[in-house]
Design a protein around this motif. Sequence first.
Motif, short mmCIF file in Angstrom:
data_model
loop_
_atom_site.label_atom_id
_atom_site.label_comp_id
_atom_site.label_asym_id
_atom_site.label_seq_id
_atom_site.Cartn_x
_atom_site.Cartn_y
_atom_site.Cartn_z
N ARG A 1 86.23 29.67 -49.14
CA ARG A 1 86.48 30.82 -48.56
C ARG A 1 87.98 31.41 -48.84
N PRO A 2 88.33 32.68 -48.55
CA PRO A 2 89.51 33.24 -48.72
C PRO A 2 90.62 32.34 -48.24
N VAL B 1 94.35 32.44 -47.03
CA VAL B 1 94.93 33.41 -46.09
C VAL B 1 96.43 33.14 -45.78
N GLY C 1 90.21 39.28 -56.18
CA GLY C 1 90.03 39.90 -54.75
C GLY C 1 91.48 40.20 -54.54
N HIS D 1 96.52 37.88 -50.25
CA HIS D 1 96.62 37.92 -48.87
C HIS D 1 97.96 36.97 -48.66
N SER E 1 94.19 34.29 -52.62
CA SER E 1 93.49 35.39 -52.47
C SER E 1 92.16 35.21 -51.84
N GLU E 2 91.46 36.59 -51.75
CA GLU E 2 90.35 36.70 -51.24
C GLU E 2 89.32 35.73 -51.87
#
Length: 350
Positions: A17-18, A20, A271, A274, A289-290
């Motif tokens: 998943r992303p 962060v 994406g 972040h 990243s996302e």
Amino acid sequence: MDKKKAAAPLVCHGHSRPVVDLFYSPITPDGFFLISASKDSNPMLRNGGTGDWIGTFEGHKGAVWCCVLDKPAFRAASASADFSAKLWDALTGDELHSFEHKHIVRACAFSEDTHYLLTGGFEKILRIYDLNRPDAPPREVDKSPGSIRTLAWLHSDQTILSSCSDMGGVRLWDVRTGNIVRTLETKSAVTSAEVSQDGRYITTADGSTIKFWDANHFGLVKSYDMPCNMESASLEPKYGNKFIAGGEDLWVHVFDFHTGAEIACNKGHHGPVHCVRFSPGGESYASGSEDGTIRIWQTPNHNEDDPFVANGPSGEGKDVAAEVAEKVEALDLTDEKKQPGDDEGSKTDV
């Protein structure tokens, strides 16, 4: 000015998943390390130079929003949407302690002397845990005016820096009194706040603006408008002549610290970006990243012949400190006004 094309990055897969948050350790006798936080609930430790996976910290039940390493990189800490912050053995991956909270924990930070862990989040309370007595109740600093987004220590652990998800500004807390002693004003919520390696600058990202503040006098040193909203920024630690920023346009930008001119633009993420962070030696930098990947890029023109020194060109007649002194008087310390902010999600953020 022609922008140099960056060499192909090292692409680090593993998160589902992303990504962060990213954090580099200082340089240790064993090298330096990179830890990543992801919404997949599993912080990961990597070799900071090569990006090679070392291990995964397993135990959180929700998205992990923040991760840090202590100075010798022996311990890690993570802040999660599962209402906990956890302390880890970075050598074995074992969970050493879980600090339970009553809401999402958004940020955490080791003190400079590594004896304390600072946490904050949706409860709007700054907590300081004594890692020599992890079962003891934490010290609670006065309530934050908003949900806590970022945290950092400075001034040899005498000051705490915090920003909020739902309003602009960076607040500086006196650890001894637990009070806010100063506010650095920004128009938008500050999504990234980094204290430079030499302790002289605070780098902030708020909306489409990157700002550099003097960390001792708190004057605004530089402010640059960005081509889009930037979620994260980081100052090059060795020469101080470049900074990186990443955000909603999916690219990782490199800028000249003194002029704000763009030096390089790195494309590859699929994406929004972040988080961005320079390695402790400044020869490379990482982006999360996302799209769930971490990319490690080589810093353009990073060598010992660089004409810049840590706080300005070596031939520059006007010292940056003097420039700061001129601007300190203009520092605006007005009351904070609430800004619209994003909600970081539910307890598990799934």
